[in-house]
Each structure stands twice: as C-alpha cells, then as structure tokens.
Design an enzyme around this catalytic site. Sequence first.
Site, PDB file in Angstrom:
ATOM      1  N   LYS A   1     -10.369  13.326  28.634  1.00  0.00           N
ATOM      2  CA  LYS A   1     -10.654  12.390  29.726  1.00  0.00           C
ATOM      3  C   LYS A   1     -10.014  12.878  31.021  1.00  0.00           C
ATOM      4  O   LYS A   1     -10.652  12.890  32.078  1.00  0.00           O
ATOM      5  CB  LYS A   1     -10.095  11.007  29.360  1.00  0.00           C
ATOM      6  CG  LYS A   1      -9.998  10.056  30.539  1.00  0.00           C
ATOM      7  CD  LYS A   1      -9.413   8.721  30.149  1.00  0.00           C
ATOM      8  CE  LYS A   1      -7.909   8.637  30.246  1.00  0.00           C
ATOM      9  NZ  LYS A   1      -7.377   8.419  31.607  1.00  0.00           N
ATOM     10  N   ASN A   2      -8.751  13.285  30.936  1.00  0.00           N
ATOM     11  CA  ASN A   2      -8.030  13.618  32.163  1.00  0.00           C
ATOM     12  C   ASN A   2      -8.462  14.948  32.773  1.00  0.00           C
ATOM     13  O   ASN A   2      -8.083  15.259  33.898  1.00  0.00           O
ATOM     14  CB  ASN A   2      -6.518  13.604  31.925  1.00  0.00           C
ATOM     15  CG  ASN A   2      -5.995  12.173  31.819  1.00  0.00           C
ATOM     16  OD1 ASN A   2      -6.737  11.215  32.050  1.00  0.00           O
ATOM     17  ND2 ASN A   2      -4.732  12.036  31.460  1.00  0.00           N
TER      18      ASN A   2
ATOM     19  N   CYS B   1      -3.746   1.989  35.473  1.00  0.00           N
ATOM     20  CA  CYS B   1      -2.809   1.381  34.525  1.00  0.00           C
ATOM     21  C   CYS B   1      -1.610   0.803  35.274  1.00  0.00           C
ATOM     22  O   CYS B   1      -1.121   1.394  36.236  1.00  0.00           O
ATOM     23  CB  CYS B   1      -2.291   2.435  33.554  1.00  0.00           C
ATOM     24  SG  CYS B   1      -3.339   2.706  32.138  1.00  0.00           S
TER      25      CYS B   1
ATOM     26  N   ARG C   1       3.184   4.056  41.148  1.00  0.00           N
ATOM     27  CA  ARG C   1       2.239   5.159  41.245  1.00  0.00           C
ATOM     28  C   ARG C   1       1.654   5.358  42.648  1.00  0.00           C
ATOM     29  O   ARG C   1       0.459   5.172  42.875  1.00  0.00           O
ATOM     30  CB  ARG C   1       1.112   4.990  40.216  1.00  0.00           C
ATOM     31  CG  ARG C   1       1.653   4.873  38.820  1.00  0.00           C
ATOM     32  CD  ARG C   1       0.579   4.808  37.795  1.00  0.00           C
ATOM     33  NE  ARG C   1       0.055   6.122  37.447  1.00  0.00           N
ATOM     34  CZ  ARG C   1      -0.837   6.321  36.482  1.00  0.00           C
ATOM     35  NH1 ARG C   1      -1.319   5.295  35.828  1.00  0.00           N
ATOM     36  NH2 ARG C   1      -1.257   7.518  36.199  1.00  0.00           N
TER      37      ARG C   1
ATOM     38  N   ASP D   1       2.124  10.474  28.109  1.00  0.00           N
ATOM     39  CA  ASP D   1       0.961   9.805  27.515  1.00  0.00           C
ATOM     40  C   ASP D   1       1.035   9.730  25.985  1.00  0.00           C
ATOM     41  O   ASP D   1       0.150   9.145  25.359  1.00  0.00           O
ATOM     42  CB  ASP D   1      -0.332  10.510  27.943  1.00  0.00           C
ATOM     43  CG  ASP D   1      -0.704  10.201  29.391  1.00  0.00           C
ATOM     44  OD1 ASP D   1      -0.062   9.326  30.002  1.00  0.00           O
ATOM     45  OD2 ASP D   1      -1.636  10.842  29.913  1.00  0.00           O
TER      46      ASP D   1
ATOM     47  N   ARG E   1     -10.981   2.622  27.652  1.00  0.00           N
ATOM     48  CA  ARG E   1     -10.913   3.508  28.812  1.00  0.00           C
ATOM     49  C   ARG E   1     -10.714   4.951  28.357  1.00  0.00           C
ATOM     50  O   ARG E   1     -11.145   5.870  29.059  1.00  0.00           O
ATOM     51  CB  ARG E   1      -9.728   3.124  29.713  1.00  0.00           C
ATOM     52  CG  ARG E   1      -9.950   1.870  30.524  1.00  0.00           C
ATOM     53  CD  ARG E   1      -8.829   1.670  31.506  1.00  0.00           C
ATOM     54  NE  ARG E   1      -8.506   2.943  32.140  1.00  0.00           N
ATOM     55  CZ  ARG E   1      -7.319   3.279  32.609  1.00  0.00           C
ATOM     56  NH1 ARG E   1      -6.311   2.428  32.529  1.00  0.00           N
ATOM     57  NH2 ARG E   1      -7.105   4.443  33.166  1.00  0.00           N
TER      58      ARG E   1
HETATM   59  C1  UD1 Z   1      -1.895  11.876  35.347  1.00  0.00           C
HETATM   60  C2  UD1 Z   1      -2.658  11.355  34.151  1.00  0.00           C
HETATM   61  C3  UD1 Z   1      -1.820  10.345  33.381  1.00  0.00           C
HETATM   62  C4  UD1 Z   1      -0.457  10.934  33.038  1.00  0.00           C
HETATM   63  C5  UD1 Z   1       0.225  11.509  34.272  1.00  0.00           C
HETATM   64  C6  UD1 Z   1       1.515  12.239  33.958  1.00  0.00           C
HETATM   65  C7  UD1 Z   1      -4.958  11.406  34.861  1.00  0.00           C
HETATM   66  C8  UD1 Z   1      -6.167  10.633  35.255  1.00  0.00           C
HETATM   67  N1  UD1 Z   1      -3.866  10.705  34.601  1.00  0.00           N
HETATM   68  O1  UD1 Z   1      -1.671  10.774  36.210  1.00  0.00           O
HETATM   69  O2  UD1 Z   1      -2.526  10.006  32.194  1.00  0.00           O
HETATM   70  O3  UD1 Z   1       0.357   9.917  32.487  1.00  0.00           O
HETATM   71  O4  UD1 Z   1      -0.654  12.446  34.928  1.00  0.00           O
HETATM   72  O5  UD1 Z   1       1.297  13.230  33.028  1.00  0.00           O
HETATM   73  O6  UD1 Z   1      -4.970  12.613  34.763  1.00  0.00           O
HETATM   74  N2  UD1 Z   1       3.873  10.278  42.201  1.00  0.00           N
HETATM   75  C9  UD1 Z   1       4.369  10.032  43.457  1.00  0.00           C
HETATM   76  N3  UD1 Z   1       3.564  10.261  44.526  1.00  0.00           N
HETATM   77  C10 UD1 Z   1       2.297  10.757  44.397  1.00  0.00           C
HETATM   78  C11 UD1 Z   1       1.811  11.026  43.106  1.00  0.00           C
HETATM   79  C12 UD1 Z   1       2.626  10.789  42.016  1.00  0.00           C
HETATM   80  O7  UD1 Z   1       5.500   9.584  43.598  1.00  0.00           O
HETATM   81  O8  UD1 Z   1       1.616  10.945  45.404  1.00  0.00           O
HETATM   82  C13 UD1 Z   1       4.740  10.010  41.021  1.00  0.00           C
HETATM   83  C14 UD1 Z   1       4.123   8.997  40.071  1.00  0.00           C
HETATM   84  O9  UD1 Z   1       4.400   7.681  40.467  1.00  0.00           O
HETATM   85  C15 UD1 Z   1       4.793   9.371  38.772  1.00  0.00           C
HETATM   86  C16 UD1 Z   1       4.916  10.896  38.869  1.00  0.00           C
HETATM   87  O10 UD1 Z   1       4.818  11.196  40.261  1.00  0.00           O
HETATM   88  O11 UD1 Z   1       6.074   8.799  38.701  1.00  0.00           O
HETATM   89  C17 UD1 Z   1       3.884  11.676  38.127  1.00  0.00           C
HETATM   90  O12 UD1 Z   1       2.600  11.192  38.448  1.00  0.00           O
HETATM   91  P1  UD1 Z   1       1.298  12.126  38.412  1.00  0.00           P
HETATM   92  O13 UD1 Z   1       1.628  13.368  37.691  1.00  0.00           O
HETATM   93  O14 UD1 Z   1       0.758  12.211  39.779  1.00  0.00           O
HETATM   94  O15 UD1 Z   1       0.324  11.253  37.513  1.00  0.00           O
HETATM   95  P2  UD1 Z   1      -1.213  11.003  37.711  1.00  0.00           P
HETATM   96  O16 UD1 Z   1      -1.869  12.231  38.238  1.00  0.00           O
HETATM   97  O17 UD1 Z   1      -1.427   9.730  38.414  1.00  0.00           O
END
Ligand code: UD1
Length: 411
Positions: free
Chosen positions: A13-14, A108, A113, A300, A392
């Site tokens: 999915k991701n 979620c 986030r 995850d 999902r």
């Molecule tokens: C993706 C995955 C999710 C997984 C996560 C971490 C998808 C659709 N989702 O989510 O399933 O749990 O990676 O492996 O691929 N952060 C910031 N600022 C930003 C972006 C992120 O502070 O602009 C923080 C987030 O709040 C979190 C951390 O960085 O604490 C990691 O998040 P990130 O790796 O970006 O996760 P996602 O890409 O949202």
Amino acid sequence: MPLRGEIPISGAKNAALKLMCASLLTDQSMHFENSPNTLRDMQSQTELLEYLGCTISHSHNAMAINARPIHTQTAPYDIVRKMRGSILVLGPLLARFGHAKVSLPGGCAIGTRPVDLHIQGLEEMGATITLEEGYINAQAPAGGLNGAKILFPKVSVGATENLMMAATLARGTTILANAAREPEIVDLGECLIKMGAKIDGLGTDTIRIEGVSSLNGAHHSIVPDRIETGTYMVAAAMTGGEILLKNARLEHLSAAAAHLTHTGVTVEQLGNDILVARTPDRRLKGIDIMTEPHPGFPTDLQAQFMAMLTLCEGAGLITETIFENRFMHVPELARMGADITVHGHSAIVRGVEKLTGAEVMATDLRASVALVLAGLVAEGETTINRIYHLERGYERIVEKLEGCGAIIKKV
Ligand code: UD1
C-alpha cells in the site's frame, strides 16, 4: 488454533499510493502490476487522481493511469482528509504544472503528523508557499523548481518521496540528505528511473536526483507489502502455526525477523516465499523493541508485536520513537486481559497465560490488525468494531486468515 497454510502477500500500500502520485509527472500512461486495488486507501487515492482529471482503469491487480487530461491542480479537503498519503500529489503537481493547491491532510490519528518538512524542502527548491484556509498553496518560480541541497532535520518517508518526485523535473541537481531508506522509497525511485528520471543513492540516506525536462510512461510491478508480511508472521508466531507467505521479501523485514527469531520462531526465505513456523507448545520469549526509521524496527509493526508480547514468557519493553500517540491499542488489548503499563513513549508488556475474547474498537490501521491477532488466540469470541480502519490497509484479510484455519468473519 495454530494457523497453517499459505497466504499470498499483496503489493505494498505504502508504495502503491506514491506510485499513483508519480503518474502525475508524465502525460503518458503508467501501468502497475501487483497493485492492491481493493484497499480503501487505494480507492481514496483513485478518487483524488480522478478528481484532478486522470483516467484510471483497473483489472484484478493491475492499474493503468493517464494524467494527460488533468484539468485542476487543486486537491480538495473532502478527499485529502481521508488519507495522509494524498499529500504526495503536492510535489508532482508543483513540478509538472508550476503550481498546486493541496488541503492539509488527515489520516490515522496516531499523532500530530505535520507536513513542515515537505513544505520547507519545496521552498528550498524555490517554491513560494502560503497556508490559507487549511490549504497549502504552492507556486514554483518562473521556469520551474530549482535543484537544491536539502538536509532533513528528521527522517521522513513522505517528505523524502515528495521531494524526490518534485526533483525529477527540477532544473539542476537535488541532493536529499538524511533521507528515508524504506523499501517503498526504493520501489518508487526505481519506477521513476523507468520513467526517465536520473536518481542515485536509493536505499541510502543520501539521494541525488538530476532533473530532466520530461518523463515518460512505464510499466512497474509493485514491491510486496512488508507490513502485511510482518503481520502474518506474527499471526503464525502467536498461534503456534506454520505459514508460507507467498511472494514476500525477508530482506525488507530484517529487524522484525531478527526479533521474531529471538522470541523462538523460525523464519526463512524459500525462493520467493517466506516460511514462518513455531513449535505450538513452546511459549514465546519476551523481547524489547524500539521503533526506528528503516532498516530499524518499523513503527507499522509495533502494535502487532505488542499483541504477541501480551502472551510471552516474562516481559517485553516497547519504545515508540516515530509517532507520539501510537499506543491506542493498549486499552483495547487490556480489555482482552493483557497486562500493559505505558510510561511516555514506552510500554511494558507483562506476559499473561491467556487472553479472553471481548468487544473492542479499532482506532487506527495497525492497531486494528493487532486486535485481530489477539482475537485469533483469545479464549472465546472477539468482536472488533470500526473495521473500516482495517480495510484501509489489508486486502481480503478475512479470506487470507480463513484459508489458514482461522475462525473469522465480517459481520
Ligand atoms: C509513512 C507511512 C506510515 C509509517 C511512517 C513511518 C505511508 C502512506 N505511510 O508515513 O505507514 O508509519 O511512514 O514509517 O507511507 N514529520 C514531521 N514533519 C513532516 C513529516 C513528518 O515532523 O513534515 C514527523 C512525523 O510526525 C513522524 C515522523 O516525522 O513523527 C515520521 O513521519 P513520516 O516518515 O513522514 O511518516 P509518513 O510519511 O507520514
């Protein structure tokens, strides 16, 4: 009851959600195989791309997308709020059309986030970005985005992907330092390379992208879902069974597999498949887990491993370092008899002899599957409410588990 049999693993999915966004970078057709089309998140992303004007067709596990007829660069709140993965249209739209307006995402409820890293990176590439009425308004400089050296202050999967996609069509070279290394990012990068992008360093923390003036269509088979794989590995471990996971890659799960081995489970790659087996009458040993960016233990899989540790010998300590609010499954597991104490970002799980069935509530995608796993081994019946979370991210989960002997039905 020990689960025994074979489970086919779906495409990730991701990876799929991001590959769909990569289709926005070209006016030629993209063809995906091993696509988890039945997932609700895939349907949300389809809805968003169709809203933008893309034509999309599906059959079984194949998907074709053509982004030539795009007529708007605005991703509206009503669609984006359903899923955080929709923020990934921002980079591609901005890079190809020079402007984009994307609602701030939902997804979620596992923490605040933010998307500041996505925004800052695009600004470093020359974009002007304003936040107005819940929307990100982005405008590229005349002539398009510029290559830039971007050092992420924190590892982010989504920000790495958004900027990698944007950089494929930027002028000059972009270097992403402290980039995320997840297999889904490598898969996206490999697809972008097939589309004509120039990318080096995939799978390392420094990715180098040399911008090109246009990208072409491509065929791509989506990487197997390592989180689905890890989830069914835990199902085999918890039930004391033996499951062959078809079309799965252990190399993408090295941290999780190492932890499982320490609990007393055998895990091995056999050709394209993974065999997971546990001696039914031996109790699993408690282990300590800390979530980290890849190649560390994936956040995850944290909830699923916690479900497993509820029945281990001794205790296990789980530390969540990625998301600040990712223990929502704890009170639900406690309703089933688990002994878990949360201290800030850590949870101590003391193994109990047995779990008992109860009515519980799914709170997010991975938490909901942890409750399914607990229900498989609990004495009596477990009813899980709000399973739309489950839908999902897990294709045909009821059939896949039933095929191995689980007693489970959707009501
Ligand atoms: C993706 C995955 C999710 C997984 C996560 C971490 C998808 C659709 N989702 O989510 O399933 O749990 O990676 O492996 O691929 N952060 C910031 N600022 C930003 C972006 C992120 O502070 O602009 C923080 C987030 O709040 C979190 C951390 O960085 O604490 C990691 O998040 P990130 O790796 O970006 O996760 P996602 O890409 O949202």
